[in-house]
Design an enzyme around this catalytic site. Structure first.
Site, PDB file in Angstrom:
ATOM      1  N   PRO A   2       0.822  -1.213   0.000  1.00 27.32           N
ATOM      2  CA  PRO A   2       0.000   0.000   0.000  1.00 27.32           C
ATOM      3  C   PRO A   2       0.855   1.261   0.000  1.00 27.32           C
ATOM      4  CG  PRO A   2      -0.754  -1.567   1.644  1.00 27.32           C
ATOM      5  CD  PRO A   2       0.554  -2.071   1.140  1.00 27.32           C
ATOM      6  N   GLU A   3       0.418   2.236  -0.798  1.00 24.31           N
ATOM      7  CA  GLU A   3       1.117   3.518  -0.871  1.00 24.31           C
ATOM      8  C   GLU A   3       0.134   4.620  -0.455  1.00 24.31           C
ATOM      9  OE1 GLU A   3       3.301   3.899  -4.601  1.00 24.31           O
ATOM     10  OE2 GLU A   3       3.357   1.719  -4.810  1.00 24.31           O
ATOM     11  N   LYS A  58       2.896   6.310   4.353  1.00 24.57           N
ATOM     12  CA  LYS A  58       2.238   5.027   4.141  1.00 24.57           C
ATOM     13  C   LYS A  58       1.647   4.471   5.438  1.00 24.57           C
ATOM     14  CE  LYS A  58       5.477   3.696   0.440  1.00 24.57           C
ATOM     15  NZ  LYS A  58       6.425   2.651   0.001  1.00 24.57           N
ATOM     16  N   ARG A 259      14.578  -2.799  -8.170  1.00 19.61           N
ATOM     17  CA  ARG A 259      13.122  -2.665  -8.150  1.00 19.61           C
ATOM     18  C   ARG A 259      12.596  -2.821  -9.564  1.00 19.61           C
ATOM     19  NH1 ARG A 259      10.936   0.124  -3.651  1.00 19.61           N
ATOM     20  NH2 ARG A 259      12.507   0.893  -2.189  1.00 19.61           N
TER      21      ARG A 259
END
Length: 271
Positions: A2-3, A58, A259
């Protein structure tokens, strides 16, 4: 993970449901998800009232009537569900908080956590957190200044919570795409016009994603049809091998500082 949009959506949906509610019981099935012994955690919450809910990057922060704070970070795989025992998903909740208005289930907290902290502990925890993208003090010039001294490429800086708080893998790619800049563009080579596009794209992407309920699809309540609505509207993230929504060029997936990242080689430039 979640951001900002996911956590802001959670905050907006949860606040009217739990603000003013009293905690009547707490269950913990995984002690590593909390920062105290189970008994201390339960004793610290029993009978307390949740005053209001805020978001810090966050994190969600639930303010209690005794000045303590419940600080949540869902990390990878975490989600929240609010409702009855009969309504909850068929998944193990690592922490359950029973309220006078319903039950709050914290699910998938294998890497995430729910900590009961004092005000001083909360401030110490967030002391080095970068500004929120919607902080009124974060002007274009202040935004650019956050990246000064950075020698690397764009994506790792965008997801660095010391630079800005709340942006992660998904929205760093979405923002870069909206600004027509590659996520592996070198920071020191970016032109003033590019910084302006990034600043505007950051706000527009995060606002739209929040309004659509973020990209995580686990429902927050029974009958929830809003949470996860942005998943079908992602322009580039997790769309490797698909045609670009702008030009039809095949979207490429690659790695930036370990990433995964996504880019349209035609639409996104290095400056």
């Amino acid at each position: 993970m979640p951001e900002l949009p996911e956590m802001e959506h959670y905050r907006a949906q949860l606040a009217p449901r739990i603000a003013g509610a009293q905690i009547t019981g707490t269950e913990v099935t995984r002690e590593k998800s909390i920062n105290l012994s189970v008994q201390e955690f339960q004793d610290g919450l029993h009978g307390r009232t949740i005053w209001h809910v805020e978001r810090r990057g966050k994190h969600l922060v639930m303010h209690l009537d005794n000045g303590k704070r419940l600080v949540l970070h869902l990390m990878l795989g975490g989600s929240i569900f609010f409702g009855s025992e009969e309504e909850k998903p068929d998944r193990t909740a690592q922490v359950t908080i029973r309220l006078t208005t319903g039950n709050l289930y914290f699910i998938g907290l294998r890497l995430g956590y729910l900590h009961l902290l004092s005000v001083k502990e909360v401030e110490a925890k967030f002391r080095e957190l970068g500004p929120d993208p919607f902080d009124k003090r974060l002007s274009l010039q202040a935004f650019i200044a956050r990246f000064s001294g950075k020698r690397g490429v764009l994506k790792p800086a965008l997801v660095d919570q010391h630079v800005l708080s709340g942006i992660g893998n998904c929205y760093s790619d979405e923002i870069a795409f909206a600004a027509s800049i590659r996520p592996d563009a070198r920071i020191r080579e970016l032109e003033p016009s590019t910084w302006e596009r990034l600043y505007q794209a950051m706000h527009s992407v995060l606002r739209e994603a929040t309004a659509r309920g973020g990209y995580m699809e686990e429902p927050l309540t029974a009958g929830d049809e809003v949470t996860g609505g942005y998943n079908d509207h992602c322009q580039i993230y997790d769309r490797g091998g698909e045609p670009c929504v702008r030009c039809g060029t095949v979207i490429e997936q690659f790695e930036v500082s370990s990433r995964k990242a996504f880019v349209c080689p035609a639409c996104q430039k290095s400056q």
